[in-house]
Write a protein that holds these residues in place. Sequence first.
Motif, PDB file in Angstrom:
ATOM      1  N   LEU A  41       0.809  -1.218   0.000  1.00 42.15           N
ATOM      2  CA  LEU A  41       0.000   0.000   0.000  1.00 42.15           C
ATOM      3  C   LEU A  41       0.840   1.265   0.000  1.00 42.15           C
ATOM      4  O   LEU A  41       0.435   2.292  -0.541  1.00 42.15           O
ATOM      5  N   THR A  42       2.010   1.220   0.634  1.00 38.45           N
ATOM      6  CA  THR A  42       2.830   2.429   0.763  1.00 38.45           C
ATOM      7  C   THR A  42       3.812   2.595  -0.382  1.00 38.45           C
ATOM      8  O   THR A  42       4.611   3.530  -0.371  1.00 38.45           O
ATOM      9  N   GLU A  43       3.751   1.719  -1.373  1.00 39.01           N
ATOM     10  CA  GLU A  43       4.751   1.734  -2.444  1.00 39.01           C
ATOM     11  C   GLU A  43       4.157   2.075  -3.803  1.00 39.01           C
ATOM     12  O   GLU A  43       4.725   1.722  -4.844  1.00 39.01           O
TER      13      GLU A  43
END
Length: 284
Positions: A202-204
């Motif tokens: 999700l953070t990439e």
Amino acid sequence: MAMYLIGDLQGCDSALEQLTRLIDFSPSRDTLYLLGDLVNRGPESADVLRRLMRYGASARCLLGNHDLHLLAVSYGVRKPGKKDTLSDLLQADDAPALLHWLHHQKLALLEKVGDTELLMVHAGVLPAWTATKTIALATEVESALQGPDASGFFHQMYGNGPDTWDDGLQGAGRLRVIVNALTRLRYCTPEGTMEFAHSGGLTEAPEGYVPWFDTPNRQTAGDVVAFGHWSTLGWLNRPDAFALDSGCVWGGCLSALRVAPAVSGGLDTELLQVKCAQSQAPGD
């Protein structure tokens, strides 16, 4: 009677056997919904298909990108990759029956569970698509896949463009967008332009892109969408989305989500998992 959603198998029949024992699965009573990538990378692809065929209508299966790849290889359209584990299946005496069965699986499924619409796909849904439109578009691909020119379909299936949906699309480009969204999608722009180079969590997300289920004004936001494909995402449990690829083939878990109508409305769920033997190293 129980309904179970199961993440990516990728040829791990031993894990599926363990999972069916854990959930006390009975084909005469329960239904499994397999979210695609039934085959490849694991050691037992043929056994997976044989098992699911034996279950008959009690196993409802989606096609993922690895399943379509197997079919393309069987037509001679693609060559097996160096990390593929499909040779035993392709050389099996019952390969024609297994491939025929695989040809006739779905690209998307929509079920009413109590008062909730549950849409199931392998990878994702573009923001402009409603649940009913997703099923209609999936049916277009299924018709081409099962039609008299399946070889032609596979010859034109590969490629990243067009990368944006348009209702006016026709022919091979239209089918390619549908296939890419349903079997490959992770990130897209808020407007629905797809990106296929990144597969992190999700953070990439690459700059300008978001996970497809976080796009604003997504037309399926009022439904629940269950999907696999994204092992780096892992188990995702949101009111509007379940992600169930927990990296079985990489030595993670094989996940089943029991789904039933909740007494107060919505869904009652229970996650059940078995630990899997590692068939390939993560990142391969």
